[in-house]
Design an enzyme around this catalytic site. Structure first.
Site, PDB file in Angstrom:
ATOM      1  N   GLU A   1       0.824  -1.042   0.016  1.00 17.16           N
ATOM      2  CA  GLU A   1      -0.030  -0.032  -0.006  1.00 17.16           C
ATOM      3  C   GLU A   1       0.774   1.277   0.022  1.00 17.16           C
ATOM      4  O   GLU A   1       0.510   2.359  -0.469  1.00 17.16           O
ATOM      5  CB  GLU A   1      -0.898  -0.166   1.239  1.00 17.16           C
ATOM      6  CG  GLU A   1      -2.085  -0.911   1.009  1.00 17.16           C
ATOM      7  CD  GLU A   1      -1.977  -2.372   1.685  1.00 17.16           C
ATOM      8  OE1 GLU A   1      -0.601  -2.526   1.855  1.00 17.16           O
ATOM      9  OE2 GLU A   1      -2.815  -3.176   1.675  1.00 17.16           O
TER      10      GLU A   1
ATOM     11  N   PHE B   1     -11.973  -6.725  13.685  1.00 16.12           N
ATOM     12  CA  PHE B   1     -11.028  -7.171  13.016  1.00 16.12           C
ATOM     13  C   PHE B   1     -10.484  -6.388  11.868  1.00 16.12           C
ATOM     14  O   PHE B   1     -11.391  -5.709  11.349  1.00 16.12           O
ATOM     15  CB  PHE B   1     -11.351  -8.559  12.243  1.00 16.12           C
ATOM     16  CG  PHE B   1     -10.373  -9.161  11.410  1.00 16.12           C
ATOM     17  CD1 PHE B   1      -9.141  -9.565  11.815  1.00 16.12           C
ATOM     18  CD2 PHE B   1     -10.608  -9.163   9.930  1.00 16.12           C
ATOM     19  CE1 PHE B   1      -8.065 -10.041  10.836  1.00 16.12           C
ATOM     20  CE2 PHE B   1      -9.721  -9.756   9.070  1.00 16.12           C
ATOM     21  CZ  PHE B   1      -8.343 -10.140   9.491  1.00 16.12           C
ATOM     22  N   GLN B   2      -9.385  -5.947  11.874  1.00 17.42           N
ATOM     23  CA  GLN B   2      -8.696  -4.893  11.018  1.00 17.42           C
ATOM     24  C   GLN B   2      -9.352  -3.672  10.931  1.00 17.42           C
ATOM     25  O   GLN B   2      -9.396  -2.919   9.944  1.00 17.42           O
ATOM     26  CB  GLN B   2      -9.009  -5.638   9.323  1.00 17.42           C
ATOM     27  CG  GLN B   2      -8.056  -6.825   9.093  1.00 17.42           C
ATOM     28  CD  GLN B   2      -7.600  -7.131   7.751  1.00 17.42           C
ATOM     29  OE1 GLN B   2      -8.727  -6.850   6.952  1.00 17.42           O
ATOM     30  NE2 GLN B   2      -6.403  -7.589   7.452  1.00 17.42           N
TER      31      GLN B   2
ATOM     32  N   LYS C   1     -17.510  -0.370   5.627  1.00 19.25           N
ATOM     33  CA  LYS C   1     -17.874  -1.529   4.509  1.00 19.25           C
ATOM     34  C   LYS C   1     -19.402  -1.449   4.284  1.00 19.25           C
ATOM     35  O   LYS C   1     -19.909  -1.637   3.326  1.00 19.25           O
ATOM     36  CB  LYS C   1     -17.333  -2.772   4.844  1.00 19.25           C
ATOM     37  CG  LYS C   1     -17.761  -3.695   4.024  1.00 19.25           C
ATOM     38  CD  LYS C   1     -17.126  -5.206   4.241  1.00 19.25           C
ATOM     39  CE  LYS C   1     -17.496  -6.211   3.360  1.00 19.25           C
ATOM     40  NZ  LYS C   1     -16.813  -7.162   3.596  1.00 19.25           N
TER      41      LYS C   1
ATOM     42  N   MET D   1      24.549   8.070   1.678  1.00 17.41           N
ATOM     43  CA  MET D   1      24.737   9.470   1.968  1.00 17.41           C
ATOM     44  C   MET D   1      24.943   9.480   3.618  1.00 17.41           C
ATOM     45  O   MET D   1      25.492  10.468   4.077  1.00 17.41           O
ATOM     46  CB  MET D   1      23.044  10.157   1.800  1.00 17.41           C
ATOM     47  CG  MET D   1      23.077  11.379   2.281  1.00 17.41           C
ATOM     48  SD  MET D   1      24.529  12.624   1.504  1.00 17.41           S
ATOM     49  CE  MET D   1      23.568  13.144   0.064  1.00 17.41           C
TER      50      MET D   1
HETATM   51  C1  LIG Z   1      12.901   5.587   4.872  1.00 20.46           C
HETATM   52  C2  LIG Z   1      13.926   6.314   5.102  1.00 20.46           C
HETATM   53  N1  LIG Z   1      14.825   5.835   5.945  1.00 20.46           N
HETATM   54  C3  LIG Z   1      15.966   6.423   6.204  1.00 20.46           C
HETATM   55  C4  LIG Z   1      16.507   7.392   5.671  1.00 20.46           C
HETATM   56  C5  LIG Z   1      17.701   7.970   6.169  1.00 20.46           C
HETATM   57  N2  LIG Z   1      18.525   8.073   4.830  1.00 20.46           N
HETATM   58  C6  LIG Z   1      18.824   8.872   4.138  1.00 20.46           C
HETATM   59  S1  LIG Z   1      19.650   8.717   2.841  1.00 20.46           S
HETATM   60  C7  LIG Z   1      20.008   7.321   3.365  1.00 20.46           C
HETATM   61  C8  LIG Z   1      21.078   6.334   2.600  1.00 20.46           C
HETATM   62  C9  LIG Z   1      20.358   5.969   1.365  1.00 20.46           C
HETATM   63  O1  LIG Z   1      21.244   4.673   0.758  1.00 20.46           O
HETATM   64  P1  LIG Z   1      20.839   4.355  -0.925  1.00 20.46           P
HETATM   65  O2  LIG Z   1      19.637   4.318  -1.239  1.00 20.46           O
HETATM   66  O3  LIG Z   1      21.892   3.324  -1.242  1.00 20.46           O
HETATM   67  O4  LIG Z   1      21.517   5.611  -1.485  1.00 20.46           O
HETATM   68  P2  LIG Z   1      22.892   6.287  -1.726  1.00 20.46           P
HETATM   69  O5  LIG Z   1      23.056   7.439  -0.718  1.00 20.46           O
HETATM   70  O6  LIG Z   1      24.121   5.173  -1.329  1.00 20.46           O
HETATM   71  O7  LIG Z   1      22.919   6.868  -3.092  1.00 20.46           O
HETATM   72  C10 LIG Z   1      19.466   6.867   4.589  1.00 20.46           C
HETATM   73  C11 LIG Z   1      19.491   5.763   5.341  1.00 20.46           C
HETATM   74  C12 LIG Z   1      15.372   7.957   4.787  1.00 20.46           C
HETATM   75  N3  LIG Z   1      15.951   9.127   4.280  1.00 20.46           N
HETATM   76  N4  LIG Z   1      14.377   7.197   4.594  1.00 20.46           N
END
Ligand SMILES: Cc1ncc(C[n+]2csc(CCOP(=O)(O)OP(=O)(O)O)c2C)c(N)n1
Ligand SMILES: [Mg+2]
Length: 597
Positions: free
Chosen positions: A43, A105-106, A155, A485
């Site tokens: 979803e 439920f749900q 529903k 990052m």
């Molecule tokens: C749902 C979610 N969880 C955690 C983060 C924190 N976060 C920001 S960038 C990142 C790393 C992303 O890794 P990747 O998709 O491999 O991208 P890269 O930076 O390596 O290009 C994280 C964990 C986020 N932005 N969103």
């Protein structure tokens, strides 16, 4: 009634996932073959897909999910859309009225849970109110500052038939989005622009939403005033437009941040002055008067002082502003801007040939810039959706856009797992030919997703949807084996203590492997899922590329094949995004490859 509402609102595509509490709605959709019902695999992805559809077309995106877990799975998608002002209607099933509050439920308190992440929400308790509430939902989602609306439908009420009609008009007490701004305010802005010696426009996502790019182009041509953008404002002014200095902020361009620091009037158009854009607000545009035009009064003055606030619909404000701007910008300011540009090019060229910079050797891993330049070259018209992280920032820096609504990215919430399903939603809109899109319909336009190896795994299951629906989007995984990052921040601000960011390490790896782990294969047995094999397992095309040449071949093949495809590109593991404004610093304190700019 729900299907009639979809017809009347000219909805041609719906993203959904069924369940006990929405079977009657899906049952009605069974008899509506003109509405494309896309069965997603989660979803959250249904909401992101509706969001991508909405951003690419300018229309309201629609998703339908069941009660309880179906509804709670939408929260991240709704929050993402709320932050970036995306018009959505999310229909959730609810348990039957008599069961509400009985821990049925749900059952989930969908209204309570979604209230903070929606623009508005409704629980329908009377069948006779359904039409009005649906009409209001679409109206609220699309008007003013757009946003997601949840309509929660029990529903038993779905099963009640009533010979009613979808209302023609809509009236909501207390809801009146801003329209025209008072003329004195627009005149005050025009006067400030004429008086300024170093004026600068700052455009954001509000300009995309208002479809105001064309009107703005006219103003740029008439005045010659330079322009910077936020992450969300990318595409409002063409990337190669001579007055466009690019993005400001944490990973903004050198020339944009320098112009920001030097300007004496900054005119924000549909921006939020987000902290990633402003950096330390005490050092933000220190010499400038700040004007801010926005449709949402609550966004004005929220994060910094504004000298000229204007509440109004951007398209109308620009229409009134244009004839009041007669003089052209001072040549000294343009000369200064050219100076910033020259400085930036000179500065960057000092690092050419350094690790991971411009040079792509035939044998080495492709650079992000090399890959993204090939996207510009081989699919110049593509719609691009991004995940979050370094991949997103490189895409913002290196991709070229000639118009808005080609750039789909989660700006405010920064949602990993957004890009792939959002791209899927945009691709579904292109497949429809989308006769209703706001002037940007170009059926058959391809969607490219720029993904990270971390983010892609957050909604990778949607490969099944893409294959089943024949959606030929191309996912490019910039695979650095890291949550890149976060790793970059650990490298720069936490002494290279790589805690929980390596996606290739295994139990038993040296905890401090980051300290010498430039080539993890040497130090520990690398783990990484084979994204190309996963794609093939789902029935999509899968490619792996270790050099720029291999990427070019794979990308060319994927474009030609016209099927969903994943290209797994092994990039340098410790590539960083430059420049960077460190947290807490001002935009005048950029670092480029470790050197102060
Ligand atoms: C749902 C979610 N969880 C955690 C983060 C924190 N976060 C920001 S960038 C990142 C790393 C992303 O890794 P990747 O998709 O491999 O991208 P890269 O930076 O390596 O290009 C994280 C964990 C986020 N932005 N969103
Ligand atoms: Mg990564």
């Amino acid at each position: 009634m729900i299907v009639e509402a979809l017809h009347r609102e000219k909805v041609d595509t719906v993203f959904g996932y069924p369940g006990g509490a929405v079977i009657p709605i899906f049952n009605a959709l069974y008899d509506a073959p003109d509405i494309r019902l896309v069965l997603v695999r989660h979803e959250q992805a249904a909401v992101h897909a509706a969001d991508g559809y909405a951003r690419a077309t300018g229309r309201v995106g629609v998703c339908i999910v069941t009660s309880g877990p179906g509804a709670t799975n939408t929260i991240t998608g709704l929050a993402t859309a709320r932050f970036d002002s995306v018009p959505l209607v999310c229909v959730t099933g609810q348990v039957s009225r008599a069961m509400i509050g009985a821990d049925a439920f749900q059952e989930a308190d969908t209204i309570g849970i979604t209230q903070p992440v929606t623009k508005h929400n409704y629980l329908v308790m009377k069948r006779a109110s359904l039409g009005t509430m649906l009409r209001q939902s679409f109206h609220i989602a699309a008007s003013g500052r757009p946003g997601p609306v949840v309509i929660d439908v029990p529903k038993d009420l779905q099963l009640e038939t009533l010979d009613d009609e979808y209302p023609e008009t809509v009236e909501i007490r207390g809801y009146q989005p801003a329209g025209r701004a008072p003329l004195e305010q627009v005149e005050a802005l025009a006067a400030a622009i004429s008086e300024a010696r170093r004026p600068l426009f700052f455009v954001g996502g509000g300009m995309v939403i208002a479809d105001a790019a064309e009107a703005f182009d006219g103003i740029l041509a008439a005045t010659g005033i330079p322009v910077v953008s936020s992450l969300m404002g990318i595409g409002v002014v063409g990337s190669s437009h001579p007055l466009n200095l690019g993005m400001i902020g944490m990973h903004g361009s050198i020339e944009a941040n320098k112009a920001l620091t030097a300007c004496d009037l900054l005119v924000g158009l549909g921006v939020r002055f987000d902290d990633r854009a402003t950096g330390n607000t005490a050092r933000f545009a220190p010499e400038a008067k700040i004007a801010h035009v926005d449709i949402d009064p609550t966004s004005i003055g929220r994060s910094l002082r504004v000298d000229i606030p204007i509440v109004g619909e951007l398209g109308l404000v620009l229409e009134e502003l244009a004839p009041l701007l007669r003089s052209r910008v001072a040549p000294e300011w343009i000369a200064a801007i050219e100076g910033f540009r020259g400085f930036a090019r000179g500065f960057e060229s000092r690092f050419e040939g350094a690790v991971g910079s411009l040079g792509d050797s035939a044998a080495g891993p492709p650079s992000p810039k090399g890959i993204l330049s090939l996207v510009n070259e081989l699919l110049p018209e593509a719609i691009v959706a991004t995940e979050v992280g370094q991949n997103q920032m490189w895409a913002a820096q290196y991709l070229a856009f000639d118009r808005p609504r080609r750039w789909l990215t989660s700006g405010g919430l920064g949602t990993m797992g957004y890009g792939f399903p959002a791209g899927m939603g945009a691709q579904a809109a292109q497949a429809q030919g989308d006769a209703h899109a706001k002037g940007y319909a170009l059926p058959g336009r391809r969607v490219v997703v720029i993904a990270g190896d971390g983010s892609f795994q957050m909604n990778i299951q949607e490969l099944a949807t893409c294959v089943q629906e024949s959606l030929p989007l191309i996912v490019i995984v910039l695979n650095n084996g890291y949550l890149g990052m976060v790793r970059q921040w650990q490298e720069l601000f936490f002494e290279r203590r790589y805690s929980a960011v390596c996606l290739q390490s295994r139990r038993g790896c040296d905890r401090n492997c980051g300290r010498e782990c430039a080539a993890p294969a040497a130090a520990c047995p690398p783990y990484s899922p084979d994204f190309a094999a996963i794609a093939r397992a789902y029935g999509a095309l899968g490619y792996s590329a270790a050099t720029l040449g291999e990427f070019r071949d794979a990308f060319t093949a994927a474009i030609g094949a016209g099927r969903p495809a994943v290209i797994d590109c092994a990039i340098g593991r410790e590539e960083n995004v430059w420049p960077i404004v460190a947290p807490g610093k001002g935009n005048d304190e950029m670092m480029y490859k470790g050197v102060p700019v």
